[in-house]
Write a protein that holds these residues in place. Structure first.
Motif, PDB file in Angstrom:
ATOM      1  N   ILE A  85       0.827  -1.209   0.000  1.00  0.00           N
ATOM      2  CA  ILE A  85       0.000   0.000   0.000  1.00  0.00           C
ATOM      3  C   ILE A  85       0.870   1.272   0.000  1.00  0.00           C
ATOM      4  CG2 ILE A  85      -0.228   0.180   2.544  1.00  0.00           C
ATOM      5  CD1 ILE A  85      -3.179   1.032   2.024  1.00  0.00           C
ATOM      6  N   PHE A  86       2.076   1.191   0.581  1.00  0.00           N
ATOM      7  CA  PHE A  86       2.975   2.352   0.614  1.00  0.00           C
ATOM      8  C   PHE A  86       3.620   2.611  -0.751  1.00  0.00           C
ATOM      9  CE2 PHE A  86       3.039   1.156   5.181  1.00  0.00           C
ATOM     10  CZ  PHE A  86       2.557   2.351   5.688  1.00  0.00           C
ATOM     11  N   GLU A  87       3.550   1.604  -1.630  1.00  0.00           N
ATOM     12  CA  GLU A  87       4.105   1.765  -2.975  1.00  0.00           C
ATOM     13  C   GLU A  87       3.049   2.352  -3.904  1.00  0.00           C
ATOM     14  OE1 GLU A  87       6.340  -0.840  -6.457  1.00  0.00           O
ATOM     15  OE2 GLU A  87       5.724  -1.820  -4.608  1.00  0.00           O
ATOM     16  N   GLY A  89       0.151   3.517  -3.035  1.00  0.00           N
ATOM     17  CA  GLY A  89      -0.581   4.608  -2.390  1.00  0.00           C
ATOM     18  C   GLY A  89      -0.070   5.987  -2.775  1.00  0.00           C
ATOM     19  N   ARG A  90       1.199   6.070  -3.201  1.00  0.00           N
ATOM     20  CA  ARG A  90       1.780   7.374  -3.569  1.00  0.00           C
ATOM     21  C   ARG A  90       1.103   7.978  -4.799  1.00  0.00           C
ATOM     22  NH1 ARG A  90       7.991   6.426  -4.286  1.00  0.00           N
ATOM     23  NH2 ARG A  90       7.151   4.584  -5.336  1.00  0.00           N
ATOM     24  N   GLY A  91       0.629   7.104  -5.694  1.00  0.00           N
ATOM     25  CA  GLY A  91      -0.021   7.599  -6.915  1.00  0.00           C
ATOM     26  C   GLY A  91      -1.538   7.590  -6.826  1.00  0.00           C
ATOM     27  N   TYR A  92      -2.050   7.434  -5.609  1.00  0.00           N
ATOM     28  CA  TYR A  92      -3.508   7.359  -5.437  1.00  0.00           C
ATOM     29  C   TYR A  92      -4.134   8.745  -5.570  1.00  0.00           C
ATOM     30  CZ  TYR A  92      -7.841   5.225  -3.811  1.00  0.00           C
ATOM     31  OH  TYR A  92      -9.114   4.729  -3.733  1.00  0.00           O
ATOM     32  N   ASN A  93      -5.325   8.815  -6.208  1.00  0.00           N
ATOM     33  CA  ASN A  93      -5.982  10.111  -6.416  1.00  0.00           C
ATOM     34  C   ASN A  93      -7.501   9.977  -6.295  1.00  0.00           C
ATOM     35  OD1 ASN A  93      -6.890   9.037  -8.941  1.00  0.00           O
ATOM     36  ND2 ASN A  93      -4.913   9.615  -9.840  1.00  0.00           N
ATOM     37  N   LEU A  94      -8.198  11.086  -6.436  1.00  0.00           N
ATOM     38  CA  LEU A  94      -9.652  11.117  -6.267  1.00  0.00           C
ATOM     39  C   LEU A  94     -10.381  10.305  -7.332  1.00  0.00           C
ATOM     40  CD1 LEU A  94     -10.372  14.819  -5.221  1.00  0.00           C
ATOM     41  CD2 LEU A  94     -10.931  12.759  -3.914  1.00  0.00           C
ATOM     42  N   LEU A  95      -9.820  10.266  -8.540  1.00  0.00           N
ATOM     43  CA  LEU A  95     -10.444   9.499  -9.621  1.00  0.00           C
ATOM     44  C   LEU A  95     -10.454   8.009  -9.282  1.00  0.00           C
ATOM     45  CD1 LEU A  95     -11.679   9.927 -12.479  1.00  0.00           C
ATOM     46  CD2 LEU A  95      -9.431   9.326 -13.399  1.00  0.00           C
ATOM     47  N   LYS A  96      -9.319   7.522  -8.767  1.00  0.00           N
ATOM     48  CA  LYS A  96      -9.246   6.116  -8.354  1.00  0.00           C
ATOM     49  C   LYS A  96     -10.171   5.846  -7.172  1.00  0.00           C
ATOM     50  CE  LYS A  96      -4.565   5.024  -9.958  1.00  0.00           C
ATOM     51  NZ  LYS A  96      -3.189   4.646  -9.565  1.00  0.00           N
ATOM     52  N   ALA A 141      -5.869  -5.250   2.549  1.00  0.00           N
ATOM     53  CA  ALA A 141      -5.698  -4.010   1.784  1.00  0.00           C
ATOM     54  C   ALA A 141      -4.313  -3.413   1.985  1.00  0.00           C
ATOM     55  CB  ALA A 141      -6.773  -2.999   2.189  1.00  0.00           C
ATOM     56  N   ILE A 142      -3.743  -3.592   3.172  1.00  0.00           N
ATOM     57  CA  ILE A 142      -2.411  -3.049   3.491  1.00  0.00           C
ATOM     58  C   ILE A 142      -1.302  -3.947   2.937  1.00  0.00           C
ATOM     59  CG2 ILE A 142      -0.829  -2.484   5.396  1.00  0.00           C
ATOM     60  CD1 ILE A 142      -3.388  -1.872   7.067  1.00  0.00           C
ATOM     61  N   MET A 143      -1.523  -5.283   2.970  1.00  0.00           N
ATOM     62  CA  MET A 143      -0.447  -6.229   2.644  1.00  0.00           C
ATOM     63  C   MET A 143      -0.601  -6.946   1.306  1.00  0.00           C
ATOM     64  SD  MET A 143       0.320  -7.974   6.356  1.00  0.00           S
ATOM     65  CE  MET A 143       1.846  -8.718   5.774  1.00  0.00           C
ATOM     66  N   GLY A 144      -1.812  -6.979   0.754  1.00  0.00           N
ATOM     67  CA  GLY A 144      -2.053  -7.739  -0.471  1.00  0.00           C
ATOM     68  C   GLY A 144      -1.566  -7.027  -1.720  1.00  0.00           C
ATOM     69  N   SER A 145      -1.330  -7.803  -2.779  1.00  0.00           N
ATOM     70  CA  SER A 145      -0.828  -7.218  -4.023  1.00  0.00           C
ATOM     71  C   SER A 145      -1.865  -7.247  -5.150  1.00  0.00           C
ATOM     72  CB  SER A 145       0.444  -7.942  -4.479  1.00  0.00           C
ATOM     73  OG  SER A 145       0.214  -9.330  -4.617  1.00  0.00           O
ATOM     74  N   GLN A 414     -10.280   0.084  -8.530  1.00  0.00           N
ATOM     75  CA  GLN A 414      -8.952   0.483  -8.995  1.00  0.00           C
ATOM     76  C   GLN A 414      -7.843  -0.120  -8.133  1.00  0.00           C
ATOM     77  OE1 GLN A 414      -8.450   2.468 -11.829  1.00  0.00           O
ATOM     78  NE2 GLN A 414     -10.642   2.094 -12.068  1.00  0.00           N
ATOM     79  N   THR A 415      -8.089  -0.201  -6.831  1.00  0.00           N
ATOM     80  CA  THR A 415      -7.086  -0.725  -5.888  1.00  0.00           C
ATOM     81  C   THR A 415      -7.794  -1.494  -4.778  1.00  0.00           C
ATOM     82  OG1 THR A 415      -7.168   1.209  -4.438  1.00  0.00           O
ATOM     83  CG2 THR A 415      -5.618   1.316  -6.285  1.00  0.00           C
ATOM     84  N   ALA A 416      -7.000  -1.942  -3.790  1.00  0.00           N
ATOM     85  CA  ALA A 416      -7.539  -2.668  -2.634  1.00  0.00           C
ATOM     86  C   ALA A 416      -8.332  -1.772  -1.687  1.00  0.00           C
ATOM     87  CB  ALA A 416      -6.399  -3.344  -1.874  1.00  0.00           C
ATOM     88  N   VAL A 417      -8.412  -0.467  -1.987  1.00  0.00           N
ATOM     89  CA  VAL A 417      -9.205   0.452  -1.150  1.00  0.00           C
ATOM     90  C   VAL A 417     -10.681   0.058  -1.162  1.00  0.00           C
ATOM     91  CG1 VAL A 417      -9.999   2.863  -0.932  1.00  0.00           C
ATOM     92  CG2 VAL A 417      -7.581   2.373  -1.316  1.00  0.00           C
TER      93      VAL A 417
END
Length: 496
Positions: A85-87, A89-96, A141-145, A414-417
């Motif tokens: 998630i720290f990788e 998460g840096r490119g996460y935005n409102l659209l996602k 969500a924190i650890m999964g890929s 879009q992501t595990a969010v």
């Protein structure tokens, strides 16, 4: 000896060069070009063995990004490796987030009624299914890929766990120890999954062939559907066995006096509605949300109908009570000593492996569709960690769900969010809404489970296996009939 060996290698190299020169000369003269590949140099036994080990366990060279990096960068890379998630998460935005929010709300509407039903398959109180869709998705969500997997209890693992646990402890006469054994099995399922990931033994999953999985899943789906006849028909005295002969005997023996017509009307009406909603979803892809919210609509309507008519007084079985509040701690309830420790370990290993197989299969499918890499070993560590934490917070074995993951994908996650959003909705449900499920009829939960497991029967895959490999088809049918006519454990054993 060394000089002789090097001379041999030089002669071999010169011979290969001569062949390639002569072949290129022939090609220039108009004759067909034939490129001859030389034999690879012979390796010593020890070197060949070490290369094989390296290729099996470290084919992706996991330490490569850490080479020639300063200590601070190595620390950041290490944190990102454990917590992806720290990788991303840096490119996460409102659209996602918009996509994840819609997907999370959609799968939450599907998971809440399913969780209540699946906990009954595991012979646990309804709230334990909801607990298992609150904590584990947050950890994953924190650890999964995987970006697409939706985490929670699933039908096959719930049935398997319920069957294996009931063989050891009767859930009706000794519910406390039964629940404790369920948490113990969940703990060891997590330990098994995490250990396989840490030791980089993801390749072991591949030994459970696709044909065997198709057969096992299909048999388990029919077994689960038949088990739901108790709630669907309103039968009070029902067999505890899972084989088709025992179940059908129990159904027909209670036909004269045990069936409840009001229950059957509720079950049949809403099962028709759920199947029609699925049909619409398949016909028109943009209406994917219709089958996703259909279970929750069914629960709301049937609960309201039972409440205003007081159908429970006429023999319609209802949920009655779901514990309010979030997950209580359960560390003290796990058996770390005594006779049940070994039993919990054995059940946990089996349930953990099946849960892992299902999750990896789902993850790989959606990763291929969206064209991104999925690290199987990281997935195992993530799934294992979430089940270890889950066992300490009143959850039972959770994994990736076929139906929810498909809905998650179709809803545009879009992501595990999306898992975090689903978890938040389950949290609000546990805190405020559970008392409203008091009048929910068991028939509607049976209808939801039947409509959910139908997709696990994959006729097309079985026909394809028959066309490709007859022996694989025998393995497939062996697992299928083993589950239906013997038990889940026998079918699993045949599959393996």
């Amino acid at each position: 000896m060394a000089s002789v060996h090097s001379n041999d290698e030089e002669l071999e190299t010169k011979e290969m060069d001569t062949r390639s020169m002569s072949s290129s000369r022939n090609h220039s003269q108009g004759t067909p070009y034939i490129h001859k590949v030389g034999l690879p140099p012979k390796q010593k036994l020890f070197k060949e063995f070490t290369n094989t080990i390296k290729e099996t366990f470290f084919s992706d060279d996991p330490l490569r990004p850490f080479k020639h990096q300063p200590k601070s960068r190595k620390f950041i890379l290490g944190v990102q490796a454990i917590f992806p998630i720290f990788e991303w998460g840096r490119g996460y935005n409102l659209l996602k987030f918009r996509g994840d929010l819609i997907a999370g709300l959609t799968i939450a509407s599907l998971c809440i009624p399913q969780d209540i039903g699946y906990s009954k398959l595991a012979n646990l109180a309804p709230q334990y299914g909801l607990y298992s869709s609150f904590v584990p998705p947050l950890i994953y969500a924190i650890m999964g890929s995987s970006r697409d997997i939706a985490i929670g209890p699933v039908a096959v693992v719930s049935l398997l766990l319920g069957t294996l646990l009931r063989n050891e402890i009767d859930p009706t006469t000794n519910p406390v120890d039964y629940r404790r054994l369920a948490f113990t099995a969940t703990f060891f399922a997590g330990i098994t999954q995490a250990t396989l990931g840490i030791l980089r033994m993801g390749f072991l999953i591949d030994f459970l062939s696709h044909a065997a999985i198709v057969g096992f899943m299909g048999g388990a789906a029919i077994t689960i559907a038949l088990q739901q006849l108790k709630g669907f028909l309103g039968i009070k005295k029902f067999t505890k066995k899972t084989d088709v002969v025992s179940v059908m005997q129990s159904v027909f023996q209670s036909a004269h006096h045990g069936w409840n017509w009001q229950t059957m009307v509720i079950g049949a009406s809403f099962l028709t509605f759920l199947l029609f909603a699925k049909y619409i979803g398949k016909k028109k892809k943009n209406l994917f949300w219709v089958p996703a919210i259909a279970p929750l609509i069914s629960v709301i309507l049937s609960t309201f109908f039972v409440y205003i008519t007081h159908a429970e007084k006429n023999g319609v079985e209802i949920v009655r009570h779901i514990e309010k509040g979030i997950n209580p701690p359960s560390v003290n309830e796990i058996f770390f000593t005594g006779d049940y420790l070994a039993k919990g370990f054995k059940i946990g290993v089996v349930a953990g492996m099946i849960a892992l197989t299902e999750a990896i299969a789902i993850g790989r499918t959606f990763a291929t569709m969206k064209d991104y890499q999925l690290d199987g070993n990281k997935e195992m560590v993530a799934l294992g960690t979430m089940n270890i934490v889950g066992s300490m917070t009143s959850c039972y074995v959770s994994t990736g769900s076929f139906s929810r993951s498909a809905v998650n994908y179709m809803a545009g996650c879009q992501t595990a969010v999306s898992n975090i959003v689903m978890s938040c909705v389950v949290f609000l449900t546990l805190q405020f809404i559970t008392p409203l499920f008091k009048y929910t009829p068991n028939a509607i939960l049976a209808a939801i489970i039947i409509s959910a497991v139908i997709n696990l029967i994959d006729f097309q895959a079985a026909i394809l296996i028959w066309k490709i490999d007859k022996f694989d088809f025998v393995a497939c049918m062996g697992a299928f009939f083993g589950v239906i006519f013997a038990s889940v454990e026998i079918g699993l054993l045949i599959a393996v």
